[in-house]
Design an enzyme around this catalytic site. Structure first.
Site, mmCIF file in Angstrom:
data_model
loop_
_atom_site.group_PDB
_atom_site.id
_atom_site.type_symbol
_atom_site.label_atom_id
_atom_site.label_comp_id
_atom_site.label_asym_id
_atom_site.label_seq_id
_atom_site.Cartn_x
_atom_site.Cartn_y
_atom_site.Cartn_z
ATOM 1 N N HIS A 354 66.575 13.863 35.796
ATOM 2 C CA HIS A 354 65.754 14.841 35.096
ATOM 3 C C HIS A 354 64.802 15.522 36.051
ATOM 4 C CE1 HIS A 354 62.225 12.138 35.217
ATOM 5 N NE2 HIS A 354 63.066 11.152 34.926
ATOM 6 N N CYS A 370 64.590 6.121 36.551
ATOM 7 C CA CYS A 370 65.383 7.345 36.530
ATOM 8 C C CYS A 370 65.311 8.054 37.878
ATOM 9 C CB CYS A 370 64.888 8.270 35.427
ATOM 10 S SG CYS A 370 65.187 7.644 33.755
#
Length: 395
Positions: A354, A370
């Site tokens: 992301h 992440c």
């Protein structure tokens, strides 16, 4: 009256009605009633003519072929909400079915791959790298044999074995000659061979390979596949899945607007799907095809080795994701406080790739597991990948 003779008298019988007058009047009445019908026929013929002209114009490419309805209110259509809705609608058309694989959670501890040890990539030494002079011998070009037993959870990244120049790898002098002569496709294949087969030499070719990759994968010229000719009724969202690439990337590659393409127009296309190789030790995410380098991005990773290792698939793509923090607080989409940025690429089990509202964290181990990219980089990567793309994370 008609006289009728009887035995003792003559009587008169009424003359029967003759249908002659009605027969004579009938045509006159029919002609009067046919006049409205004639006007309706002329109107129908005119409508059919207009429909035929419109159909011929569409078939002949006189009218633009839109990927979505034209904007009638630019002020509204340019809002982030409208952009995210349109992107979500188009992304649902770019799906590779039955391509999902569950993520692999490796057992701990996972052995760290360091220089000089067994690695997913063949190692390079001074003995088998010759930047100038004659070509290497067959013994020097032999592929490093991989270990017959792969530890659980350790992804194997296959070296480049397909699509190579039949003459073998080239020297930097030969590659420079190819670049000078404009043969960027062959030069890029040779540089990609060096990049993946001899990683110790990457610093020497970094400037060259970024230049050739930019021409091959991010410029309308040169073509590496036969050009795609747009047919009536086509859209970028319908064309892109045929090559397993994102429609946003296809639009950027050809410098075109998805709303302004025409029948008969040609597009540069590349063959996907792209693969992603993440090296946590280098904070890098490399996009590649089966045999060629495409792009390298700097990333942020999880603190305390919280980023999982293994082989994953892109499960879905979400524009403007909503974020819920560990305390249950919901942060809406497309606001500066949202730590996910504008794009989320889901890898499953709560992990993904992301954007970020903290660009200074890229290049560091500060996330909860992440992979973070700068916002311009995640926008580009989001457009390149499609559902089902392979993502390999190793250390």
């Amino acid at each position: 009256m008609i006289p009728i003779a009887g035995p003792d008298r003559v009587c008169y019988h009424p003359r029967p009605q003759q249908p002659v007058q009605f027969a004579q009047g009938a045509p006159t009445m029919a002609r009067r009633r046919s006049r409205p019908g004639n006007g309706f026929g002329v109107m129908s013929l005119g409508l059919l003519t207009l429909v035929a002209i419109g159909w011929l114009g569409w078939r002949g490419g006189w009218w633009p072929v839109d990927v979505a309805p034209a904007a009638t209110n630019p002020a509204l259509s340019d809002t982030p909400l409208e952009e995210s809705r349109r992107a979500a609608e188009l992304d649902t058309q770019v799906v590779l079915p039955n391509q999902f694989e569950p993520p692999i959670t490796p057992p701990l501890p996972v052995p760290r791959v360091v220089a000089g040890s067994e690695s997913s990539f063949p190692t390079a030494t001074a003995a088998n790298w010759r930047p100038t002079g004659s070509r290497p011998t067959e013994q020097q070009l032999a592929t490093v044999a991989s270990s017959p037993v792969q530890p659980a959870g350790k992804p194997r990244i296959e070296p480049v074995t397909a699509g190579l120049d039949p003459a073998g790898p080239r020297t930097l002098a030969e590659i420079d000659t190819l670049i000078a002569n404009g043969d960027l496709v062959v030069a890029h294949k040779a540089l990609s061979w060096i990049y993946f087969q001899q990683p110790a030499e990457r610093s020497k070719i970094s400037e060259r390979i970024e230049r050739t990759a930019g021409a091959v994968f991010f410029s309308p010229r040169p073509h590496i596949l036969p050009a795609h000719t747009i047919q009536p009724g086509d859209s970028l969202a319908a064309i892109a899945p045929r090559y397993k690439i994102g429609w946003q990337y296809l639009a950027a590659l050809n410098h075109v607007s998805p709303r302004k393409i025409r029948s008969g127009q040609t597009l540069k296309v590349v063959r996907g799907p792209f693969r992603v190789i993440v090296d946590l030790s280098e904070f890098s995410l490399v996009v590649r095809t089966r045999s060629e380098y495409v792009r390298r991005f700097e990333i942020g990773i999880g603190r305390d080795h919280s980023t999982p290792l293994g082989r994953f698939r892109v499960l879905r793509k979400v524009p403007d994701p909503q974020y819920t923090d560990p305390d249950g607080r919901v942060i809406p989409a497309a606001v500066p406080e949202n730590p996910l940025g504008r794009f989320w690429i889901d890898l499953g089990e709560g992990y993904g790739i992301h954007g970020t509202n903290q660009p200074e964290s890229v290049g560091r181990a500060e996330s909860r597991g992440c992979l973070r990219l700068r916002n311009d980089d995640i926008r580009l990567l989001y457009g390149m990948l499609v559902t089902g793309c392979e993502v390999v994370i190793h250390r």
